[in-house]
Design a protein around this motif. Structure first.
Motif, PDB file in Angstrom:
ATOM      1  N   LEU A  53      27.434 -37.774   0.395  1.00  0.00           N
ATOM      2  CA  LEU A  53      28.285 -38.776  -0.237  1.00  0.00           C
ATOM      3  C   LEU A  53      28.675 -39.876   0.744  1.00  0.00           C
ATOM      4  O   LEU A  53      28.894 -41.017   0.335  1.00  0.00           O
ATOM      5  CB  LEU A  53      29.530 -38.105  -0.810  1.00  0.00           C
ATOM      6  CG  LEU A  53      29.295 -37.284  -2.080  1.00  0.00           C
ATOM      7  CD1 LEU A  53      30.582 -36.629  -2.528  1.00  0.00           C
ATOM      8  CD2 LEU A  53      28.742 -38.158  -3.197  1.00  0.00           C
ATOM      9  N   ALA A  54      28.765 -39.547   2.021  1.00  0.00           N
ATOM     10  CA  ALA A  54      29.045 -40.578   3.013  1.00  0.00           C
ATOM     11  C   ALA A  54      27.909 -41.590   3.063  1.00  0.00           C
ATOM     12  O   ALA A  54      28.123 -42.804   3.124  1.00  0.00           O
ATOM     13  CB  ALA A  54      29.269 -39.949   4.380  1.00  0.00           C
ATOM     14  N   SER A  55      26.689 -41.080   3.044  1.00  0.00           N
ATOM     15  CA  SER A  55      25.534 -41.975   3.035  1.00  0.00           C
ATOM     16  C   SER A  55      25.481 -42.785   1.750  1.00  0.00           C
ATOM     17  O   SER A  55      25.163 -43.975   1.754  1.00  0.00           O
ATOM     18  CB  SER A  55      24.246 -41.160   3.202  1.00  0.00           C
ATOM     19  OG  SER A  55      23.113 -42.004   3.201  1.00  0.00           O
ATOM     20  N   LEU A  56      25.802 -42.159   0.633  1.00  0.00           N
ATOM     21  CA  LEU A  56      25.825 -42.856  -0.647  1.00  0.00           C
ATOM     22  C   LEU A  56      26.898 -43.932  -0.661  1.00  0.00           C
ATOM     23  O   LEU A  56      26.702 -45.035  -1.170  1.00  0.00           O
ATOM     24  CB  LEU A  56      26.063 -41.854  -1.775  1.00  0.00           C
ATOM     25  CG  LEU A  56      26.110 -42.416  -3.202  1.00  0.00           C
ATOM     26  CD1 LEU A  56      24.805 -43.109  -3.537  1.00  0.00           C
ATOM     27  CD2 LEU A  56      26.402 -41.307  -4.195  1.00  0.00           C
ATOM     28  N   GLY A  57      28.062 -43.601  -0.069  1.00  0.00           N
ATOM     29  CA  GLY A  57      29.131 -44.592  -0.004  1.00  0.00           C
ATOM     30  C   GLY A  57      28.745 -45.810   0.812  1.00  0.00           C
ATOM     31  O   GLY A  57      29.105 -46.939   0.500  1.00  0.00           O
ATOM     32  N   ALA A  58      27.983 -45.574   1.896  1.00  0.00           N
ATOM     33  CA  ALA A  58      27.532 -46.695   2.711  1.00  0.00           C
ATOM     34  C   ALA A  58      26.574 -47.593   1.950  1.00  0.00           C
ATOM     35  O   ALA A  58      26.499 -48.799   2.196  1.00  0.00           O
ATOM     36  CB  ALA A  58      26.871 -46.168   3.978  1.00  0.00           C
ATOM     37  N   SER A  59      25.815 -47.025   0.993  1.00  0.00           N
ATOM     38  CA  SER A  59      24.848 -47.810   0.245  1.00  0.00           C
ATOM     39  C   SER A  59      25.489 -48.656  -0.845  1.00  0.00           C
ATOM     40  O   SER A  59      24.905 -49.646  -1.279  1.00  0.00           O
ATOM     41  CB  SER A  59      23.797 -46.882  -0.380  1.00  0.00           C
ATOM     42  OG  SER A  59      24.385 -46.051  -1.366  1.00  0.00           O
ATOM     43  N   THR A 196      35.474 -41.932   1.115  1.00  0.00           N
ATOM     44  CA  THR A 196      34.569 -41.083   1.886  1.00  0.00           C
ATOM     45  C   THR A 196      34.180 -41.800   3.174  1.00  0.00           C
ATOM     46  O   THR A 196      33.700 -42.935   3.131  1.00  0.00           O
ATOM     47  CB  THR A 196      33.310 -40.766   1.073  1.00  0.00           C
ATOM     48  OG1 THR A 196      33.695 -40.121  -0.146  1.00  0.00           O
ATOM     49  CG2 THR A 196      32.386 -39.865   1.858  1.00  0.00           C
ATOM     50  N   PRO A 197      34.407 -41.188   4.329  1.00  0.00           N
ATOM     51  CA  PRO A 197      34.059 -41.851   5.593  1.00  0.00           C
ATOM     52  C   PRO A 197      32.558 -42.136   5.672  1.00  0.00           C
ATOM     53  O   PRO A 197      31.740 -41.287   5.316  1.00  0.00           O
ATOM     54  CB  PRO A 197      34.495 -40.838   6.662  1.00  0.00           C
ATOM     55  CG  PRO A 197      35.445 -39.927   5.972  1.00  0.00           C
ATOM     56  CD  PRO A 197      35.003 -39.862   4.546  1.00  0.00           C
ATOM     57  N   MET A 198      32.213 -43.329   6.119  1.00  0.00           N
ATOM     58  CA  MET A 198      30.809 -43.684   6.268  1.00  0.00           C
ATOM     59  C   MET A 198      30.231 -43.018   7.504  1.00  0.00           C
ATOM     60  O   MET A 198      30.959 -42.701   8.444  1.00  0.00           O
ATOM     61  CB  MET A 198      30.649 -45.203   6.369  1.00  0.00           C
ATOM     62  CG  MET A 198      30.941 -45.949   5.087  1.00  0.00           C
ATOM     63  SD  MET A 198      30.362 -47.652   5.186  1.00  0.00           S
ATOM     64  CE  MET A 198      31.228 -48.239   6.619  1.00  0.00           C
ATOM     65  N   PRO A 199      28.913 -42.805   7.544  1.00  0.00           N
ATOM     66  CA  PRO A 199      28.282 -42.270   8.759  1.00  0.00           C
ATOM     67  C   PRO A 199      28.558 -43.180   9.941  1.00  0.00           C
ATOM     68  O   PRO A 199      28.642 -44.395   9.803  1.00  0.00           O
ATOM     69  CB  PRO A 199      26.793 -42.256   8.402  1.00  0.00           C
ATOM     70  CG  PRO A 199      26.750 -42.264   6.910  1.00  0.00           C
ATOM     71  CD  PRO A 199      27.960 -43.013   6.455  1.00  0.00           C
ATOM     72  N   GLU A 200      28.701 -42.584  11.120  1.00  0.00           N
ATOM     73  CA  GLU A 200      29.058 -43.356  12.302  1.00  0.00           C
ATOM     74  C   GLU A 200      28.029 -44.432  12.609  1.00  0.00           C
ATOM     75  O   GLU A 200      28.363 -45.543  12.993  1.00  0.00           O
ATOM     76  CB  GLU A 200      29.216 -42.425  13.507  1.00  0.00           C
ATOM     77  CG  GLU A 200      30.384 -41.457  13.378  1.00  0.00           C
ATOM     78  CD  GLU A 200      30.531 -40.592  14.606  1.00  0.00           C
ATOM     79  OE1 GLU A 200      29.744 -40.788  15.551  1.00  0.00           O
ATOM     80  OE2 GLU A 200      31.421 -39.728  14.624  1.00  0.00           O
ATOM     81  N   ALA A 201      26.750 -44.114  12.431  1.00  0.00           N
ATOM     82  CA  ALA A 201      25.713 -45.093  12.745  1.00  0.00           C
ATOM     83  C   ALA A 201      25.814 -46.308  11.835  1.00  0.00           C
ATOM     84  O   ALA A 201      25.680 -47.454  12.267  1.00  0.00           O
ATOM     85  CB  ALA A 201      24.324 -44.458  12.609  1.00  0.00           C
TER      86      ALA A 201
END
Length: 295
Positions: A53-59, A196-201
């Motif tokens: 979900l973090a990756s999805l949130g970043a998208s 949701t926190p985004m991935p650090e990268a």
């Protein structure tokens, strides 16, 4: 000097206390095995769900149609802390540690000009935080009387959080609980739930490339409408399991220390009792001999 009767009563009292602490240690050890296995089994699924979900949130960040459970309200002014502790005590510093951690976090956020609200899970969390932060506590949830914490309990807490979000009750929601490491180590942690926190990268270098693309079937709205509330409940359920395992581990350690301390006290009292008894016998012999010489 204490009399022989008072020493006997105290020795018997301490022995009774030792029996109780021994029994509580055995019960906590038995419950710890199940609680620890449940907590360890829930970690991989919860962590993978959070990463996905973090990756999805970043998208979808920046999209006007992005769900609030995923990206939040866009503001960071009002923070909701869901503080998880136990409903019972006699577990060393378990409840105090998570309460102190939550209190310090509230002070830090308020020092930044934020508004903080508290939702407590467990009677000990409520009683600790109400001493200094009673005005921030907006809700109390007790799981007392439940032998085993179930997913439905976490889902009920998640529904309350979701309802508050829809009503504009907060902008950021975080969990505060004791993460179980081992029997003698439970660490208070804070886990952000909404947004949701985004991935650090991605957070560190958003312009270096597009995040992963997801294809939704049947539709994005239908999938997220079910997946996001489920993830919220899963993360809360994991915190409840971690807290339960930590509580039993801390209680077992505390009762073991109490049992050993009771044993040491019994030895000291027994030694004092024997010395007092010998002194009384010696005094009586001296009185008899002195009386015989006088005659």
């Amino acid at each position: 000097m204490a009399t022989l009767k008072s020493l006997r009563l105290r020795i018997n009292s301490v022995k009774s206390t030792r029996k109780i602490t021994q029994a509580m240690k055995m019960v906590a050890a038995a419950k710890l095995r199940r609680a620890q296995s449940q907590a360890e089994a829930a970690r991989p699924y919860a962590e993978r769900m959070e990463r996905m979900l973090a990756s999805l949130g970043a998208s979808v960040v920046g999209s006007p149609d992005a769900p609030k459970l995923l990206v939040g309200t866009g503001a960071e002014q009002v923070h909701l802390l869901v503080v998880v502790a136990a409903d019972r005590g006699l577990a060393g510093a378990f409840n105090t540690n998570v309460g102190r951690f939550a209190r310090n976090r509230v002070r830090a956020l308020e020092a930044e000009g934020k508004t903080v609200k508290l939702l407590t899970v467990g009677r000990k969390a409520s009683s600790y935080l109400k001493r200094e932060l009673a005005s921030r506590v907006i809700g109390e949830i007790s799981l007392a009387g439940k032998k085993v914490v179930g997913f439905e309990d976490a889902a009920e807490i998640a529904s309350q959080v979701t309802e508050m979000l829809e009503n504009g009750g907060f902008d950021v929601c975080s969990l505060v609980y004791n993460r179980f490491k081992n029997v003698i180590s439970q660490t208070p942690v804070e886990q952000q739930l909404i947004p949701t926190p985004m991935p650090e990268a991605v957070a560190a270098a958003p312009s270096e490339g597009a995040p992963a693309l997801y294809e939704f079937e049947p539709t994005e709205e239908e999938i997220l409408a079910k997946l996001l509330p489920q993830n919220l409940a899963i993360q809360i359920y994991r915190a409840l399991l971690e807290s339960a395992a930590g509580f039993y581990g801390s209680q077992m350690t505390a009762m073991d220390n109490a049992t050993r301390n009771a044993g040491e006290m019994i030895n000291k009292l027994t030694l004092n009792y024997n010395r007092t008894r010998q002194a009384n016998i010696t005094r009586e012999l001296i009185e008899i001999i002195s009386g015989a010489e006088a005659l």
